[in-house]
Motif scaffolding. Structure first.
Motif, short mmCIF file in Angstrom:
data_model
loop_
_atom_site.label_atom_id
_atom_site.label_comp_id
_atom_site.label_asym_id
_atom_site.label_seq_id
_atom_site.Cartn_x
_atom_site.Cartn_y
_atom_site.Cartn_z
N ALA A 82 66.45 56.78 69.71
CA ALA A 82 67.77 57.36 69.99
C ALA A 82 67.77 58.86 69.77
CB ALA A 82 68.84 56.69 69.13
N VAL A 83 67.63 59.29 68.52
CA VAL A 83 67.74 60.73 68.24
C VAL A 83 66.60 61.50 68.91
CG1 VAL A 83 68.02 62.47 66.46
CG2 VAL A 83 68.79 60.15 66.03
N LEU A 84 65.37 61.08 68.65
CA LEU A 84 64.21 61.80 69.22
C LEU A 84 64.10 61.60 70.72
CD1 LEU A 84 61.62 61.17 66.39
CD2 LEU A 84 62.56 63.37 67.08
N ALA A 85 64.79 60.61 71.27
CA ALA A 85 64.77 60.38 72.71
C ALA A 85 65.95 61.04 73.42
CB ALA A 85 64.78 58.88 73.00
N SER A 86 66.79 61.75 72.68
CA SER A 86 67.93 62.42 73.30
C SER A 86 67.47 63.58 74.17
CB SER A 86 68.87 62.97 72.21
OG SER A 86 69.47 61.94 71.47
N LYS A 87 68.24 63.84 75.20
CA LYS A 87 67.98 65.01 76.04
C LYS A 87 68.32 66.26 75.25
CE LYS A 87 69.47 66.96 80.52
NZ LYS A 87 68.15 67.03 81.15
N ASP A 88 67.48 67.29 75.36
CA ASP A 88 67.73 68.53 74.63
C ASP A 88 69.07 69.14 75.06
OD1 ASP A 88 65.37 68.33 73.28
OD2 ASP A 88 64.27 69.67 74.61
N PRO A 89 69.81 69.72 74.12
CA PRO A 89 71.08 70.36 74.47
C PRO A 89 70.88 71.51 75.46
CG PRO A 89 70.89 70.09 72.10
CD PRO A 89 69.54 69.78 72.68
N GLY A 90 71.92 71.78 76.24
CA GLY A 90 71.91 72.93 77.13
C GLY A 90 72.29 74.19 76.37
N GLY A 91 72.41 75.28 77.07
CA GLY A 91 72.68 76.55 76.41
C GLY A 91 74.14 76.87 76.23
N ASP A 92 75.03 76.03 76.77
CA ASP A 92 76.46 76.39 76.72
C ASP A 92 77.31 75.14 76.48
OD1 ASP A 92 78.76 77.95 76.88
OD2 ASP A 92 78.92 77.68 79.05
N TYR A 109 73.94 65.11 80.90
CA TYR A 109 74.88 65.61 79.90
C TYR A 109 76.24 64.94 80.04
CZ TYR A 109 71.49 69.35 79.14
OH TYR A 109 70.35 70.05 78.85
N TYR A 110 76.99 64.97 78.96
CA TYR A 110 78.34 64.43 78.98
C TYR A 110 79.21 65.27 79.92
CZ TYR A 110 82.60 62.28 77.12
OH TYR A 110 83.78 61.59 76.98
N LYS A 111 80.26 64.65 80.45
CA LYS A 111 81.08 65.30 81.47
C LYS A 111 81.84 66.52 80.95
CE LYS A 111 84.62 61.80 80.59
NZ LYS A 111 85.37 60.66 81.17
N ARG A 112 82.06 66.58 79.63
CA ARG A 112 82.74 67.74 79.06
C ARG A 112 81.80 68.42 78.07
NH1 ARG A 112 86.90 63.91 78.89
NH2 ARG A 112 86.51 63.53 76.67
N LYS A 113 81.94 69.72 77.94
CA LYS A 113 81.09 70.46 77.01
C LYS A 113 81.55 70.26 75.56
CE LYS A 113 79.60 74.00 80.28
NZ LYS A 113 79.46 75.45 80.53
N TRP A 114 80.60 70.44 74.67
CA TRP A 114 80.82 70.34 73.23
C TRP A 114 81.49 69.02 72.83
CZ3 TRP A 114 77.89 73.69 70.99
CH2 TRP A 114 77.68 74.94 71.55
N PRO A 115 80.94 67.87 73.21
CA PRO A 115 81.51 66.60 72.77
C PRO A 115 81.19 66.36 71.30
CG PRO A 115 79.45 66.20 73.91
CD PRO A 115 79.73 67.68 74.03
N CYS A 116 81.67 65.26 70.76
CA CYS A 116 81.44 64.97 69.33
C CYS A 116 79.95 64.89 69.00
CB CYS A 116 82.14 63.68 68.93
SG CYS A 116 81.71 62.24 69.94
N CYS A 117 79.13 64.45 69.95
CA CYS A 117 77.70 64.32 69.70
C CYS A 117 77.03 65.67 69.47
CB CYS A 117 77.02 63.58 70.85
SG CYS A 117 77.32 61.78 70.82
N SER A 118 77.68 66.76 69.84
CA SER A 118 77.09 68.08 69.58
C SER A 118 77.03 68.36 68.08
CB SER A 118 77.91 69.17 70.28
OG SER A 118 79.22 69.26 69.74
N GLY A 119 77.92 67.75 67.32
CA GLY A 119 77.89 67.93 65.87
C GLY A 119 76.99 66.93 65.18
N THR A 120 77.09 65.66 65.56
CA THR A 120 76.32 64.62 64.86
C THR A 120 74.83 64.72 65.18
OG1 THR A 120 76.98 63.11 66.64
CG2 THR A 120 78.19 62.97 64.56
N LEU A 121 74.45 65.25 66.34
CA LEU A 121 73.03 65.43 66.64
C LEU A 121 72.41 66.39 65.63
CD1 LEU A 121 70.52 65.04 68.38
CD2 LEU A 121 71.33 66.91 69.84
N VAL A 122 73.07 67.51 65.39
CA VAL A 122 72.58 68.50 64.44
C VAL A 122 72.52 67.91 63.03
CG1 VAL A 122 73.02 70.74 63.40
CG2 VAL A 122 73.43 70.41 65.84
N GLN A 123 73.54 67.15 62.66
CA GLN A 123 73.57 66.56 61.31
C GLN A 123 72.44 65.54 61.13
OE1 GLN A 123 77.92 65.60 61.74
NE2 GLN A 123 77.94 66.14 59.57
#
Length: 295
Positions: A82-92, A109-123
């Motif tokens: 899951a985590v290591l298989a995630s697509k790398d984030p984009g630049g914006d 990518y998700y249809k909207r930018k900065w979804p909740c997964c943008s925070g939990t991926l980093v954590q």
């Protein structure tokens, strides 16, 4: 008891071979084959970084409370698939969100930018180091097999363990002790439930240590600097059914990893592309009489 029960329900009734759970961010009714059905009814199979964040934290707590290796198995599975298989984030603000296990799946990518997964991926990524090793009284637990080193003290003396491996690409793991003086403590190695023929050697000789699947193999002795442990986890292939109602709907597994078809194996069939195009334009309602597969 409550969180053990939560883990058991997820693992036994809600979980794909990847370790991910929650198609369309919901639980399915257990025992009805709904998990298998979800592989064809939706492409939103697992809210990946958010679900993985919850999963790894729960696994870590249960591992600390109980000392049972099965929670380490679950943590390892979700980390690789899951985590290591995630697509790398984009630049914006473009972030990977849902895992898609349908045929012909592509990562996007998700249809909207900065979804909740943008925070939990980093954590979740930030938690990698605290998921590898655990410590008890005069004992070190090795939970994940990752090139790393850990330092701690035994009776006030600094001790270091250095782990070298290319797991899960290959089967060999080596752990080396570094200490200024001999010290007695236990090194406990997680033996995954799928590892039916694990082997442990000590300083190049086969060790008389039980390496039972689904346990921590304990090696207690007076360690000297330079002592090495060699662990071999045979990465045999196996199949895992999605649920009891779909015994022939399986995932191919190799060790902790779920295998997938590489994108280079061939293009998506044209009729599938057309089907998806019509679904997009007509919001899932095709014009009467149109069979896109034939036309």
């Amino acid at each position: 008891d409550a969180i053990r029960n939560a883990w058991d329900i997820i693992e036994q009734t809600q979980q794909y071979a990847s370790g991910g759970w929650g198609p369309k961010e919901a639980f399915v009714e257990p025992g009805q084959g709904k998990l298998g059905e979800s592989l064809t009814t939706t492409r939103d199979h697992f809210e990946t970084p958010c679900g993985a964040y919850a999963h790894t934290k729960l696994a870590r707590y249960l591992l600390r409370f109980t000392g049972e290796s099965r929670y380490g198995d679950g943590l390892e599975r979700i980390a690789y698939n899951a985590v290591l298989a995630s697509k790398d984030p984009g630049g914006d603000g473009e972030y990977f969100y849902y895992s898609d296990y349908q045929s012909g799946a592509r990562k996007g990518y998700y249809k909207r930018k900065w979804p909740c997964c943008s925070g939990t991926l980093v954590q979740t990524v930030a938690d990698y180091p605290i998921d590898i090793y655990f410590r008890a009284m005069k004992a070190l637990y090795v939970n994940l097999y990752i090139p790393s080193e850990v330092r701690w003290k035994v009776n006030g003396m600094p001790v270091k363990l250095v782990q070298s491996t290319n797991y899960p690409e290959n089967e060999e793991i080596e752990l080396r002790i570094v200490a200024p003086h001999p010290a007695e403590f236990a090194v406990n190695l997680r033996i995954p439930r799928w590892a039916s023929a694990a082997k442990i050697s000590l300083n190049g000789k086969v060790a008389s240590v039980a390496a039972e699947p689904g346990t921590f193999a304990a090696i207690r002795r007076k360690w000297r600097s330079g002592d090495t442990i060699q662990l071999r986890l045979p990465l045999e292939s196996r199949l895992e059914a999605v649920d009891d109602k779909h015994p022939d709907l399986v995932a191919a597994m190799r060790g902790p990893q779920m295998m997938v078809t590489p994108e280079a194996s061939g293009p998506v069939p044209f009729y599938k592309i057309v089907d998806e195009t019509y679904s997009t334009y007509f919001e899932g309602k095709r014009p009467a009489g149109v069979n896109t597969r034939e036309q």
